[in-house]
Write a protein that holds these residues in place. Structure first.
Motif, short mmCIF file in Angstrom:
data_model
loop_
_atom_site.label_atom_id
_atom_site.label_comp_id
_atom_site.label_asym_id
_atom_site.label_seq_id
_atom_site.Cartn_x
_atom_site.Cartn_y
_atom_site.Cartn_z
N PRO A 100 -24.37 -12.87 34.51
CA PRO A 100 -23.94 -14.17 33.97
C PRO A 100 -22.74 -14.72 34.73
O PRO A 100 -21.82 -13.99 35.08
N LYS A 101 -22.77 -16.01 34.98
CA LYS A 101 -21.64 -16.66 35.63
C LYS A 101 -20.40 -16.57 34.74
O LYS A 101 -19.28 -16.39 35.23
N HIS A 102 -20.63 -16.70 33.43
CA HIS A 102 -19.54 -16.57 32.46
C HIS A 102 -19.78 -15.27 31.68
O HIS A 102 -20.65 -15.22 30.80
N PRO A 103 -19.04 -14.20 31.99
CA PRO A 103 -19.31 -12.89 31.39
C PRO A 103 -19.26 -12.91 29.86
O PRO A 103 -18.44 -13.59 29.25
N ASN A 104 -20.16 -12.13 29.27
CA ASN A 104 -20.25 -11.98 27.82
C ASN A 104 -19.90 -10.54 27.45
O ASN A 104 -19.80 -9.67 28.34
N PRO A 105 -19.69 -10.21 26.18
CA PRO A 105 -19.32 -8.83 25.81
C PRO A 105 -20.34 -7.79 26.25
O PRO A 105 -19.97 -6.65 26.58
N PHE A 106 -21.64 -8.15 26.30
CA PHE A 106 -22.69 -7.22 26.71
C PHE A 106 -22.72 -7.04 28.23
O PHE A 106 -23.43 -6.18 28.74
N ARG A 107 -21.97 -7.85 28.93
CA ARG A 107 -21.82 -7.81 30.39
C ARG A 107 -23.13 -8.07 31.12
O ARG A 107 -23.33 -7.65 32.26
#
Length: 383
Positions: A157-164
């Motif tokens: 993801p371009k914008h990292p999320n908690p699940f990476r």
């Protein structure tokens, strides 16, 4: 005039297909659901057909090109159909043993069965061919050198999320890949690993702002040494083709790893993987218009008496923008370049992957430079 039969209009297929239509190529579009194909390219063409093997066979002529962007189990049947009808075949997928077995027939018929011409496999091969050619042409080249090679690619993801991690399509394939063993070279010896998390390491990418990722080997890297032109007499310290993930991925996925490791093959495991896939899709799918990111780093290093004499990385960083998804354009537009190369007679008959011809490599990488926001050959020994 040879006709192109493009089969499949899923997420990773559309930009390359649109490019061929927009440049005036004679293209017929085949999809199992014609309505979805019309959504993808109906503004450009009305030559859209419902896909089936028999329907395609009825329209194939000698010299045509069949592109399969369908699930992998279709590739070999369609390649066999091409051999029967005198057509060429192209896919972005890895060359399966059953595909490799068609090589003699394809050569005898003067037909190209071209695979591995997407992103990974595909652009990574072109980068590797460039680096090996550059090394062999350099003053540093010596077969007695110790050589290390790594190739890491990842869609993140371009914008990292908690699940990476985020998913563009069903997570089931990603989960099943976590059950796959790998074969590579580390420390000058063959390394066989049952699960990716048993061989995790970190990699600091030479981007304008250096960034550290988690990486692990995948599949069987060893056959690619010959494909990339490594000499049989070279001393190979490291050779890894692998997957790249955001930093923190292994921690975010720790529970997933534990559950998969404890699974025993069978219907219950398949059902559980499907259940996990559905949940991950609900929780971590890309939102409409959310940018994805694709990073690819291919590095070749040669050392003499423990001192580096050649060390370069082909680095790429791309992300979704107003033109659409980065993964889609980086997979499918190289496929469209392969179509053009086959029609121009620039690829030899037989079963093959991305060609090592310097002119084709240069042309393809010039296109990649337009598709990616960042593309650079980094010389770690310069200056």
């Amino acid at each position: 005039m040879a006709r192109i039969h493009w089969c499949g209009t899923g997420l990773s297929a559309v930009p390359g297909l649109r490019r061929l239509i927009e440049t005036g190529r004679d293209v017929t579009v085949w999809n199992r659901t014609p309505e979805k194909a019309r959504e993808a390219v109906g503004d450009l063409t009305d030559r859209i057909e419902a896909f089936s093997r028999d329907a395609l066979a009825a329209q194939l002529s000698a010299g045509d090109v069949v592109v399969s962007m369908l699930p992998a189990d279709w590739h070999v049947p369609l390649a066999e159909l091409c051999l029967e009808t005198g057509a060429h075949f192209i896919s972005s997928s890895y060359i399966a043993p059953e595909m490799r077995a068609l090589d003699d027939r394809a050569r005898a018929a003067g037909l190209c069965l071209v695979n591995e011409v997407g992103l990974d496999p595909g652009i990574d091969h072109a980068m590797a061919h460039w680096l090996v050619a550059d090394y062999k042409a350099s003053d540093a080249f010596d077969p007695a050198n110790s050589v290390s090679f790594t190739s890491y690619c990842g869609g993140i993801p371009k914008h990292p999320n908690p699940f990476r991690y985020k998913f563009s399509w069903s997570p089931l394939g990603v989960l099943k890949a976590l059950k796959s063993p790998s074969r590579s070279i580390a420390g000058g010896a063959e390394l066989n690993v049952d699960r990716p998390w048993d061989a995790l390491s970190s990699f600091t990418a030479p981007l304008p702002e250096p960034e550290t990722f988690e990486v692990y080997p995948n599949r069987d890297s060893l056959p690619f040494m010959k494909d990339y032109g490594f000499g049989a007499d070279w001393t190979v310290e490291q050779f890894v083709r692998g997957t790249l993930r955001l930093g923190g991925w292994s921690n975010a996925w720790a529970d997933v790893f534990r559950e998969i490791e404890a699974m025993e093959d069978g219907p219950e495991a398949e059902a559980r993987l499907k259940e996990m896939s559905d949940r991950f899709w609900a929780e971590n799918a890309y939102e409409e218009g959310e940018p994805d990111r694709v990073v690819l780093f291919v590095t070749l290093k040669a050392a003499r008496d423990g001192v580096a004499v050649y060390h370069k990385t082909y680095a790429m960083d791309a992300w979704g923008d107003e033109s659409g998804n980065a993964m889609a354009r980086l997979v499918s537009i190289p496929v469209s370049l392969a179509v053009e190369a086959v029609l121009a007679g620039e690829i030899a008959p037989g079963v093959s992957a991305v060609p090592s011809d310097p002119e084709l490599v240069a042309r393809w990488m010039k296109m990649v430079g337009r598709l990616a926001q960042h593309l650079e050959v980094v010389d770690h020994l310069a200056g």
